[in-house]
Design a protein around this motif. Structure first.
Motif, PDB file in Angstrom:
ATOM      1  N   ARG A 419       0.829  -1.214   0.000  1.00  0.00           N
ATOM      2  CA  ARG A 419       0.000   0.000   0.000  1.00  0.00           C
ATOM      3  C   ARG A 419       0.860   1.259   0.000  1.00  0.00           C
ATOM      4  NH1 ARG A 419      -3.047   2.863   4.772  1.00  0.00           N
ATOM      5  NH2 ARG A 419      -4.084   4.479   3.588  1.00  0.00           N
ATOM      6  N   ASN A 424      -3.160   3.890  -4.093  1.00  0.00           N
ATOM      7  CA  ASN A 424      -4.487   3.884  -4.706  1.00  0.00           C
ATOM      8  C   ASN A 424      -4.801   2.590  -5.445  1.00  0.00           C
ATOM      9  OD1 ASN A 424      -5.190   6.553  -3.899  1.00  0.00           O
ATOM     10  ND2 ASN A 424      -3.864   7.353  -5.502  1.00  0.00           N
ATOM     11  N   ILE A 429      -5.225  -2.140  -1.228  1.00  0.00           N
ATOM     12  CA  ILE A 429      -6.240  -1.758  -0.238  1.00  0.00           C
ATOM     13  C   ILE A 429      -7.032  -2.987   0.195  1.00  0.00           C
ATOM     14  CG2 ILE A 429      -8.305  -0.357   0.147  1.00  0.00           C
ATOM     15  CD1 ILE A 429      -7.078   1.501  -2.115  1.00  0.00           C
ATOM     16  N   TYR A 452     -10.997   4.877   0.766  1.00  0.00           N
ATOM     17  CA  TYR A 452     -10.546   4.613  -0.594  1.00  0.00           C
ATOM     18  C   TYR A 452     -11.661   4.073  -1.484  1.00  0.00           C
ATOM     19  CZ  TYR A 452      -5.721   5.472   0.695  1.00  0.00           C
ATOM     20  OH  TYR A 452      -4.551   6.069   1.094  1.00  0.00           O
TER      21      TYR A 452
END
Length: 559
Positions: A419, A424, A429, A452
Motif C-alpha cells: 500500500r 491507490n 487496499i 478509498y
C-alpha cells in the motif's frame, strides 16, 4: 566490514564466536587444573590441552572453508532518468522519453550479465510495477521521493536523474546514491543527439555501470558482445514502445513496436517488444475471438525473438506468461518448458518464480521449491519492487495463518509495504482490509475501505467486501451475546451482499446470504441463495461444497 562481521559472528556452523567460546572453555579448564590440581600430571595435561586446541583450530579452518558465510545480497536500482518537457509538444512525444528508458534498460541488462549471484540489478520494468502509473517517471525530478522508495524496498544503491532538450541535444545528469545515508556518490553528466544511437547510449551506460560496480565493491569486466542486443537502428522506436507499455498504454505502444520491427526485422528486441504488447492486449481483452487472435500473435512474435537470440531470457518468460494466462485452459506444460529455458539462462529473474507460483505443486518441485510461499519469497528476494508478488504472498500467508500469529504479522507487513508503494491500488487496499478483517480490527478495515471507496471501479467487489466485514462483526456480536447488535450487523451485511449481486452475480455473496438466512430461519430465501452459490462458484472451489452440504440438509432425500 559487514562481511568480516558475518564471517566471524558464528552465523554459520563453525563460526568464530562458537570457536572462541570452545577454545576459551578448554583453556580455562586447562589453566584451572594446572593451577590448583595436585593429582594430575601437569606435563601430560599441557600436551593434551595443546593437542586439543590444535585439533579445534584445524577443525574450525576446515569447517569454515567448507561452509563459508553467504555473501550479503546487494540490490541496485537504475531508475529511468526523467524527461523534462519544455512544451506540450515535447510532453506528448514518446521518443523523447525513450532515452531515459534506454539508459536504464541497457545499463541493467549489461550489469546483470556481469554481476555475481549476490548482486541484483533491478530492471526498469520491474521497478515501475511498484508504482501507480500516474507516479511513474517522476522520481528523477525529486530525489527525496526516489530515496524514500528505495529505502522502503531496501535497496543498497539507486541511480536516478533527469534530462531535457537544449540546442537540439538531450542534456542531463544521473546521480548514484547510497540509499542508507542518502548521499550522492557521483553525478554523471551527459549530452547526446536527438536521435540517440548505440555508441552514445553505450558510453553513458558504461560510465554509470562503472560507478555502480566501483561503489558496490565489484569488478567490471568489459564485454562488447553484450551490447550487440541493442545494436539495432530501431532502438528509439523500441524504447518508446517500452515507455508507453510501462505507462499502461498498450494501444499506443503497439504502433511503436511495429515501426521498430518494420525498420529492423533482424532484432530480437523488436520481436520481443511486439510480443509483449500483444500479450498485454490479450490479458486486457474479454472478447474470446479477439483474445485468441492476440494470443497467437503474442506466441509467434516471442518465439521469433527466442530464435533470433537464444540467450535473451525475457523472451522465454514473456512466452511462459502468455501460455499461463490463456483461456479457457492454461497451457501449463509449455509454460513450464519456457520457464526452465529462462532459468537456465538467468535464474535471478523474479518473474520465473512469480509465474511458477500460479502453477501446480508438482511443477514447483522441478525448480527446487516445496511451497507457494517459498516461491513468492524468492520472487521478492530477487526483486523487492515486485508489487504483485507482495500481494500474493500476503494472501498466501493469511490463508494458512491464525489470527495474530507470525504468519498474520508477515502478511500485514507485505500489505503495508504494497500500500505504501501504490496507495491507490485496489489490490493493496483489499489486501490490507482483508488483513484487518482477519485479525479482528474491523473499525480500521471499514475506515480504510470508506477512505478509498473512490478507487474501486468494481463496485460489486466493494459492496461484497463491506458485506463480509459486517458479517464478521455480526458473528463477533453473536459470540458476545449482543443479539440486537448482531441482528443490525446482519441486516447491513445483507444489504451490501444484495447490492453486490445486483451489479454482478457473485457466488460468494450468494453463499453468505444463505448463511444469514439460515441463521435467521428464512428457509426459502436460504435455499435460493445456496442455489445461486452453486450456480456461480466453480466446481473446483471448496466453498461450492459448503453450499451443496447446506442444500442437502434442506433436501436430504435428493442427490
Amino acid at each position: 566490514m559487514s562481511s568480516l562481521y558475518r564471517f566471524l559472528s558464528g552465523e554459520v556452523p563453525g563460526g568464530f564466536l562458537i570457536f572462541f567460546l570452545v577454545v576459551f572453555a578448554v583453556s580455562f579448564i586447562g589453566f584451572f587444573l594446572n593451577r590448583y590440581s595436585t593429582v594430575i600430571n601437569k606435563r601430560k595435561l599441557k600436551t593434551v590441552i595443546i593437542s586439543l586446541l590444535v585439533f579445534l583450530t584445524v577443525s574450525y579452518a576446515i569447517i569454515r572453508s567448507a561452509r563459508p558465510p553467504k555473501e550479503i545480497p546487494i540490490q541496485i536500482g537504475i531508475w529511468p532518468p526523467a524527461f523534462i518537457p519544455r512544451s506540450s509538444a515535447d510532453s506528448s512525444h514518446a521518443l523523447h522519453y525513450a532515452l531515459g528508458w534506454a539508459i536504464a534498460e541497457m545499463s541493467t541488462h549489461h550489469s546483470s550479465l556481469q554481476s555475481p549471484a549476490h548482486v541484483s540489478f533491478l530492471r526498469p520494468e520491474w521497478m515501475v510495477e511498484s508504482l501507480d502509473s500516474a507516479d511513474r517517471f517522476t522520481f528523477g525530478r525529486n530525489t527525496e521521493y526516489l530515496l524514500t522508495w528505495a529505502k522502503l524496498i531496501e535497496l543498497e544503491y539507486v541511480a536516478g536523474g533527469q534530462y531535457q532538450i537544449k540546442d537540439n541535444r538531450y542534456e542531463g545528469e544521473i546521480s548514484v546514491y547510497e540509499v542508507a545515508s542518502g548521499k550522492a556518490l557521483k553525478t554523471i553528466g551527459f549530452a547526446t543527439s536527438l536521435k540517440p544511437l548505440l555508441p552514445e547510449l553505450q558510453t553513458i551506460a558504461e560510465e554509470l555501470i562503472l560507478c555502480l560496480f566501483k561503489e558496490s565493491g565489484l569488478t567490471f569486466r568489459y564485454d562488447n558482445s553484450n551490447w550487440a542486443l541493442f545494436g539495432s537502428p530501431a532502438i528509439p522506436e523500441y524504447m518508446a514502445g517500452r515507455f508507453l507499455l510501462s505507462m499502461d498504454r498498450p494501444d499506443e505502444a503497439l504502433p511503436r513496436f511495429q515501426s521498430a520491427l518494420k525498420k529492423d526485422s533482424a532484432s530480437a528486441l523488436n520481436w520481443y517488444g511486439t510480443g509483449l504488447v500483444y500479450g498485454r492486449l490479450m490479458l486486457n481483452t474479454k472478447a474470446e475471438k479477439t483474445r485468441k487472435d492476440y494470443e497467437k500473435r503474442c506466441e509467434y512474435h516471442l518465439k521469433k525473438a527466442g530464435h533470433l537470440d537464444e540467450n535473451f531470457e525475457p523472451a522465454y518468460i514473456a512466452l511462459a506468461r502468455c501460455y499461463l494466462f490463456v483461456e479457457p485452459e492454461p497451457r501449463y506444460f509449455e509454460a513450464e518448458a519456457a520457464l526452465m529455458a529462462a532459468q537456465s539462462l538467468y535464474d535471478r529473474d523474479y518473474d520465473i518464480y512469480f509465474l511458477l507460483s500460479f502453477m501446480q505443486k508438482a511443477r514447483w518441485e522441478l525448480f527446487g521449491f516445496d511451497s507457494r510461499e517459498a516461491l513468492l519469497k524468492k520472487s521478492i528476494e530477487t526483486n523487492p519492487a515486485a508489487f504483485h508478488s507482495r500481494i500474493e504472498l500476503g494472501k498466501n500467508l493469511l490463508e494458512w495463518a491464525k489470527p495474530f500469529d507470525y504468519r498474520a504479522r508477515m502478511a500485514m507487513e507485505q500489505f503495508y509495504t504494497a500500500r505504501q508503494l501504490r496507495p491507490n491500488n485496489p489490490s493493496a487496499i483489499r489486501g490490507l482490509v482483508t488483513g484487518y478483517d482477519y485479525i479482528g480490527q474491523y473499525d480500521k478495515a471499514l475506515d480504510l475501505l470508506k477512505q478509498y471507496s473512490h478507487v474501486y471501479t468494481d463496485q460489486s467487489e466493494f459492496n461484497y467486501i463491506n458485506g463480509i466485514l459486517h458479517y464478521h462483526i455480526a458473528v463477533r456480536h453473536r459470540m458476545k451475546k449482543k443479539f440486537k447488535e448482531e441482528f443490525e450487523s446482519y441486516a447491513v451485511a445483507e444489504t451490501y451482499f444484495k447490492k453486490a449481486i445486483q451489479i454482478q452475480p457473485n457466488g460468494y455473496a450468494f453463499l453468505y446470504l444463505g448463511k444469514i438466512y439460515d441463521l435467521q430461519k428464512r428457509r426459502n430465501e436460504a435455499i435460493e441463495a445456496y442455489r445461486g452459490a452453486m450456480r456461480y462458484i466453480s466446481r473446483e472451489d471448496k466453498y461450492r461444497e459448503e453450499a451443496r452440504k447446506k442444500l442437502r440438509e434442506y433436501f436430504p432425500d435428493v442427490e
